[in-house]
Every structure is written in C-alpha cells, then in structure tokens.
Design an enzyme around this catalytic site. Sequence first.
Site, PDB file in Angstrom:
ATOM      1  N   ILE A 130       0.864  -1.190   0.000  1.00  0.00           N
ATOM      2  CA  ILE A 130       0.000   0.000   0.000  1.00  0.00           C
ATOM      3  C   ILE A 130       0.896   1.233   0.000  1.00  0.00           C
ATOM      4  CG2 ILE A 130      -1.835   1.255   1.189  1.00  0.00           C
ATOM      5  CD1 ILE A 130      -2.673  -1.540   0.268  1.00  0.00           C
ATOM      6  N   HIS A 131       0.780   2.074  -1.042  1.00  0.00           N
ATOM      7  CA  HIS A 131       1.666   3.236  -1.071  1.00  0.00           C
ATOM      8  C   HIS A 131       1.088   4.466  -1.761  1.00  0.00           C
ATOM      9  CE1 HIS A 131       2.362   2.107  -5.265  1.00  0.00           C
ATOM     10  NE2 HIS A 131       2.876   3.310  -5.430  1.00  0.00           N
ATOM     11  N   ARG A 132      -0.022   4.344  -2.485  1.00  0.00           N
ATOM     12  CA  ARG A 132      -0.512   5.495  -3.248  1.00  0.00           C
ATOM     13  C   ARG A 132      -0.978   6.614  -2.325  1.00  0.00           C
ATOM     14  NH1 ARG A 132      -0.723   5.510  -8.509  1.00  0.00           N
ATOM     15  NH2 ARG A 132      -0.306   3.536  -9.566  1.00  0.00           N
TER      16      ARG A 132
END
Length: 358
Positions: free
Chosen positions: A201-203
């Site tokens: 998860i990084h956006r």
Amino acid sequence: MKIITILGARPQFIKAAVLSNEIAKYNDVEEIIIHTGQHYDKNMSDIFFNDMKIPKPKHNLEIKSNYHGEMTGMMMREIEKVVLLEKPDWILVYGDTNSTLAGALVASKLHIKLAHVEAGLRSFNMKMPEEVNRILTDRISDVLFCPSNAAVKNLEIEGYLSMDKKVEVVGDIMFDSALYYSKFPSKKIESVPEKYILSTIHRAENTIPEKLEIIFDSLNNLGGSDTKVVLPIHPRTKNILATTDVNFSEKYSNIVFIEPQGYLEMLELIKNAVSVITDSGGLQKEAYFFQKLCLTLRDQTEWIELVENGYNILSPINEEAIIENYKKLMSFEGFFSKDIYGDGNTASKIVKILKKEL
C-alpha cells in the site's frame, strides 16, 4: 548511437534492468543513465542497482520528493544541463512518474528523439498525476513502445495512428525482468510465515490515516491463524504510520509488517504468496506473471486486460467491499493461459527498433 535513460523511481529501475543489459551487448550503442533521485531511500533505489547489476548512473541529480511542480521543474533544469553536455541521439523514459515527464519535456524542447517505454496506458482518471504524466509523455514521444494490444487500442482511439509517430507493440519489459531475475537467488526474510497474502500500500490517495485504518482492518480480517498478510512498508506509508500513536503490530496481529524489499526478494514473495492485494500498478502485472490472483485497492487500473480476464478485481476502500471482492477473486476458476504481455523478448525488440529508427 547514444541513449540517455531517465530513471527515478523503483518501477523504472526494474524496467531498465534487462533493457540496459541488452543495450550493453551492442558495441555501437552507448547508454548514459540519469538518476533523478525521486526515490532516494536506500531500499527503494541503491539496492536495485546493486542486486540487479544495472549500470551505475553517470549522473545522479539527487532531487528528492517535493511538490509536483517544483520537483518536475528542478528535474527539467538539471536534465537539460546533462543533455546539452552529452548530446544524445535518443532520450528514453519509462512509465509515468515526474521523472518521466521531466525527461520527455526536455527531449521535446531540445528536439531530441524521445522513446516512451510502457506507452498507451490509461486509467482514465485525470486526478492521478501518473495519468497526466503518461498522456503528456505519449503526446510528445517519437516512438511509443506499447506493452499490450489494449495500450495500442487506447492510442488508436486518441488518434495516434494518424500522427507522425511510431507505435510498436513490443510486450511488457517487466515480463522480461520477472523471467530473468526470478532465477537469481534472493535473501531469506526470516519473519515471513509459510502461508501468506502479499500486500503493498503506497498510493497518496490511500496513505491517509482514515483510509489506512480501513485497509489494515480489512487485511487483518482476511488474515487468520493459518494465513497471515505480509506487508512490506513503503516509506510514504511508514511516515504516515509514524504520525499516529497506534502500535500497528499489536493492533493488527494477522499482518506481518516488514521493511521494503529488493526486487529479487519481492519476486520470491510473489512466487510463494497465496494471492496479492495492492494499490501498485507494477505488482498487478507481477502477480499475473507468477499466476497469482490480485485484488487492487483502486477505482481504476491501467492494466484493464487483467480485470477483463478475471485475474484482477478492483475494490473501493471500505471493509465490506474489500472482503467481499477478495472472496469473489478467490473463487476464480479460469486458467493463466494467455500471453497478454508478450513473449519475454521486449528488450531485444526495443533496441532493434531504436537502431532502425535513428
């Protein structure tokens, strides 16, 4: 022939790995790598050049993350200096980052031939900076290297086939990388359980505390006594978590939080995972390369062909939807029999076309 390659972010290092190695086979082709510095965490940058044997950048601009406009402008200023010094025949850019757009704009303004690897992708969400970057880069490129027929179809709809540009379906450069580097030995990650779901998860739109809590609650509920969720923490996600007072390892006992991993380790994690849950673009494809089903925590994806074939399901960020969509995903009964992204010889095709089009 002299090529300047612009790199700046983790996915670009992976894409460049096999293409740079292919370029090195030609005595009459010189590649000069510019690293903008967009990803500057050691595990997000240096480790890829070391582990994947990518030629070291000749020019490292060290322009770190900042406001989009400021970062892109600073990159343009420094890239232009290098280009004027090196006088390349081609500028080669990958994907859809600010580094991509900066390199593309410099090439256009200095009238240097521009090649875009991973052209034609569309999420159809203009609020995503990546969508803006890829559309603008495609429009000013001379050669558009498309990873799939779906990408070519997007360009056809937008009128590119009637423009003075070369549109080529060459397959996906990341497929080349996955095939090649999956044979390399990787470091063992001690904390990874035997049976797990891999998640990243990084956006920016997902890494706000409210959404992260929903995502982690969902992942924790999908995990259990026999299957955990392994989550390498992206620097952006880690920074957000550091602003809260929550002990995430204690609160989410079914999630195993680990440090960012090198590409070889990520390939090993994908190969041994039960499935993948991500908001990454590249990991959606890598899951497919290793025949893993993928739940994507986004409203749109550039890789629509994976959704159309049932290998990928998109999910909004709410716990009920994430859990229901994951159950739906895991009921998939099809086969991974389609060669959606080519035959694994993308790098060779790209170099031959660049030489021919010079």
